[in-house]
Design an enzyme around this catalytic site. Structure first.
Site, short mmCIF file in Angstrom:
data_model
loop_
_atom_site.label_atom_id
_atom_site.label_comp_id
_atom_site.label_asym_id
_atom_site.label_seq_id
_atom_site.Cartn_x
_atom_site.Cartn_y
_atom_site.Cartn_z
N ASP A 143 0.84 -1.19 0.00
CA ASP A 143 0.00 0.00 0.00
C ASP A 143 0.88 1.24 0.00
O ASP A 143 1.94 1.22 -0.63
CB ASP A 143 -0.93 -0.05 1.23
CG ASP A 143 -2.27 0.63 1.00
OD1 ASP A 143 -2.28 1.84 0.76
OD2 ASP A 143 -3.31 -0.05 1.05
N HIS A 219 -3.75 6.19 3.34
CA HIS A 219 -4.42 4.98 2.88
C HIS A 219 -3.80 3.71 3.47
O HIS A 219 -4.51 2.81 3.95
CB HIS A 219 -4.35 4.96 1.35
CG HIS A 219 -5.21 3.95 0.67
ND1 HIS A 219 -4.81 2.64 0.50
CD2 HIS A 219 -6.43 4.05 0.09
CE1 HIS A 219 -5.76 1.99 -0.16
NE2 HIS A 219 -6.74 2.81 -0.42
N SER A 548 -11.08 -0.61 -1.04
CA SER A 548 -9.83 -0.56 -0.28
C SER A 548 -10.07 -0.80 1.19
O SER A 548 -9.18 -1.25 1.91
CB SER A 548 -9.17 0.82 -0.44
OG SER A 548 -8.45 0.91 -1.63
#
Length: 762
Positions: A143, A219, A548
């Site tokens: 990620d 994220h 996600s």
């Protein structure tokens, strides 16, 4: 998938980044290619790299090999990435040792209450395992990195790093050895592929970044903490969604692989991360990212390639299905990947609109800002800047509004396309002096957005009421309330409006996605330097949406299953998760699709909504191994040479090949049914003592179904039994799929497989 609902808007910004790649990347006559060579028998990485240089030099010249090579894949499989001309790439593709050559493309990045909603905290059995066995599981997260100082990554109560871990804590900018601990046990980062394709990281200023595993996006911290975050009490996003934050597998360890920057991930870097993660000895890999649809074929897709080698080593790969929201856009669809769709929780965030006539309009947003009084309302369409049409002004985009008309008012805006940047509209209104925004958005009204001024989203019904009020009232006024958190809402779950759908465009006999999980308005750890997605606020925890977010929920459940059943294969874990899922919401009705509750099919949710507690004890398992995958690839037309390089062995496909619908998958799909057809499956019993499972069929429309045998009798755990499902179509399905289900039940466990059939003829 990128932070927040920026995940949808990335489709637009992708075009800009592609232009940058032309400006900053390789010269005009070269492109960045991946040369994939499959299994290797070299003694070490150095030997692989020498061999790579020799092959590369055969097309670039004696010294050109080392200069052209950018990434080497040498641990778990062989390959490299390099700047090549199309002619050179073609020459390499014809080399005997090469499986495929493909251009490295850009992939996009696809909590408190969510684990309560999944029933984990209310079930003592789910957490009764000894700490030692649970904390031995290692989850690799590919990620945007991690913010190691977050309380979610404290290692209190954890023992030493598992001896099986072979990874490293790679240091870099603002990331030292002290930033790894017994929770974050490894970290690596990759940027060569990104910079070749998109230009130097510095060219993205003023966006922050760290040339290390430190997360400047948010994220990666969000996904990692959702999987294995430690328990942190009294967490909220600016007072919203207050509760105890925790990961689904809170005692698991995390290995961080940062391969994504500014929401984008290069194929070449992803393949490096996958190569390292497999070599490091992780148990589960979680990838909240995917290619822009349509997905390339399996041999030309970095994630599919890396995931195959992970599967061979017993590592389950869980990946997001994507946020494209339309049929045939699901990505990461290889059958050796657990493909995750997104759905809602039983929690909503209300930011209502109080009109001057005492009417209250239901609105939704993540709005921490208090509006102490009512302000005048104005439609953006009547506040157009000179030379701008009313329609264009209504979208509230840059340079479309007349500041003198909107100053001090609440502006009513609409959206132009599904991928509009909603947050940007509030910035435009603020720049013109507006004090608030009401956005008419019937599609994404249930997705929490963060704005720089008090703002909320309303649906079509509320928009009609608002328009009626503004039309009849001479001086219309309104007030936008701060957000309140509403729990136990119904119906839930609903499929998220953005969640990508099947059918699987590469092998439609394999139903994709596989499963759905919580992916709307999820609270988890964040990077405090990432303030663009949070409307210019520095926060340690943030609420965002996307597949996600659902992917790490499923990765956490997979990690927990691995701790309970360490000997289970990736396929067995996939099966347990899929066959125990539910296709019903909390009203005991079929799961609908947000925002209007429209009917859904397995192409929306796969086998259904994840049930972590049931997955621990599934009863029966549909297992498959690498040999079964080879048979599957034979059915898709893979060549003998491709299979040899992939596996390291000379493999000949059976003649005729085994149809892909007979691949021992936990769901049953037939994309081209012409007349009567028999599908075969084998199940393995995991239970205590003798039992009998009986077959129950939910018949697809216009198709008769017979299961033989209709009962399966087991005595001991580990026993296998095979059965046939005979389909007799009574009418064709007019070019679309019809759906049903097969459930094996022993009165305690229900082992459910969705059925999808496209009947061409009877």
């Amino acid at each position: 998938m990128v932070s927040g609902y920026q995940e949808l808007a990335i489709v637009l910004t992708l075009l800009l980044f592609l232009r940058l790649s032309l400006a900053h990347g390789a010269t005009a006559d070269t492109k960045h290619y991946i040369v994939y060579m499959g299994h290797h028998s070299h003694p070490n990485s150095e030997s692989v790299i020498r061999a790579n240089h020799e092959i590369l030099a055969s097309v670039t010249g004696s010294t050109g090999g080392q200069e052209a090579a950018l990434n080497h894949y040498s641990k778990s499989f062989q390959g490299f990435s390099a700047k090549l001309t199309p002619d050179q790439a073609q020459q390499l593709a014809e080399h005997d040792s090469v499986i495929s050559v493909f251009e490295s493309k850009t992939n996009k990045l696809s909590t408190t209450h969510s684990w309560d909603f999944l029933g984990v905290d209310a079930t003592p059995n789910y957490n009764q395992m000894p700490m030692g066995s649970k904390s031995n599981v290692i989850v690799g997260v590919i990620d945007t990195g991690v913010w190691p100082e977050s309380e979610s990554f404290n290692d209190e109560g954890l023992g030493p790093v598992p001896a099986k871990f072979r990874g490293e804590c790679v240091t870099g900018q603002n990331f030292t050895l002290a930033n790894c601990n017994r929770k974050i046990i490894g970290s690596r980062f990759y940027y060569h592929g990104f910079e070749v394709e998109n230009g130097p990281l510095e060219s993205f200023a003023p966006l922050p970044f760290f040339r290390s595993a430190r997360d400047a996006d948010g994220h990666g911290s969000h996904t990692a903490s959702t999987i294995a975050g430690s328990r942190v009490p009294n967490v909220s996003f600016l007072g919203m969604a207050t509760g105890t934050a925790r990961g689904g597998a809170e005692s698991a360890r995390l290995a961080i692989y940062k391969a994504c920057w500014f929401g984008l991930c290069s194929d070449a870097d992803l393949l490096s991360a996958l190569d390292d993660a497999i070599g490091d000895g992780v148990d589960i890999l979680s990838l909240s990212l995917g290619p822009v649809p349509p997905q390339p074929t399996y041999f030309e897709d970095a994630v599919s390639i890396g995931a195959f080698h992970a599967f061979q080593k017993g590592i389950l790969v869980s990946a997001s299905a994507g946020n494209s929201g339309f049929p045939s856009t699901a990505c990461n669809v290889a059958p050796w990947i657990l493909t995750v769709a997104a759905s809602t929780l039983d929690r909503e965030f209300h930011s209502n609109v109080y009109l001057g006539n005492s009417q209250i309009l239901k609105g939704s947003s993540l709005n921490p800002l208090k509006m102490d009084k009512s302000y005048s309302l104005i439609a953006a369409s009547v506040a157009a800047a000179p030379g701008v049409t009313a329609k264009n002004a209504s979208f509230c985009k840059d340079n479309t509004l007349n500041a003198s008309l909107i100053k001090g008012k609440i502006v009513v805006c609409t959206f132009e396309t599904f991928t509009d940047d909603r947050r940007e509209k509030s910035i435009v209104v603020r720049q013109g002096g507006g004090v608030g925004m009401i956005l008419v958005d019937p599609f994404l009204k249930d997705v929490g957005f963060e704005f720089v001024i008090p703002a909320t989203l309303i649906g079509q019904e509320e928009a009609a009421q608002l328009q009626a009020y503004m039309t009849t009232e001479k001086y219309p006024v309104a007030r936008i309330s701060q957000t309140t958190t509403i729990l136990k809402t119904k119906p839930a779950p609903e499929m998220a409006v953005f969640s990508s759908m099947g059918p699987n465009i590469i092998t439609p006999d394999i139903i994709k996605p596989d499963i759905t999980g919580p992916g709307v308005n999820i609270l988890a750890a964040w990077s405090p330097v990432s303030t663009t997605p949070t409307a210019e606020r520095s926060v340690n925890y943030n609420i965002i949406s996307g597949t996600s977010m659902s992917c790490p929920h499923v990765s956490a459940v997979a990690a927990t299953l691995k701790s309970y059943q360490p000997s289970w294969s990736p396929a067995a874990i996939m099966s347990a998760i899929m066959t125990t899922a539910t296709a019903l919401d909390n009203n005991k009705r079929p799961i609908g699709r947000d925002p209007n509750g429209t009917p859904t099919t397995p192409f929306d949710y796969g086998s259904g909504h994840i049930n972590p507690v049931a997955a621990i004890d599934p009863g029966l398992v549909y297992d498959f191994d690498s040999h079964d995958i080879i048979d599957f690839l034979c059915s898709t037309g893979a060549s003998t040479l491709q299979l040899k390089n992939l596996t390291g062995n000379l493999v000949y496909c059976q003649k005729p090949s085994i149809p892909s619908y007979n691949f021992n998958y936990p769901s049953i799909g037939v994309s081209k049914m012409s007349g009567r057809l028999s599908v075969q499956r084998t199940v393995t019993y995991y239970g205590r003592g003798p039992t009998v499972y009986a077959a129950y069929v939910d018949y697809p429309a216009g198709v008769n179904v017979t299961v033989t045998p209709a009962k399966l009798k087991f005595t001991n755990t580990g026993e296998k039994m095979s059965f046939c499902v005979d389909f007799t179509p009574l009418k064709n399905s007019n070019g679309s799929f019809v759906f049903g289900a097969l459930t094996w039940s022993n009165g305690i466990q229900n082992v459910r497989s969705p059925i999808g059939l496209n009947v061409l003829s009877t």
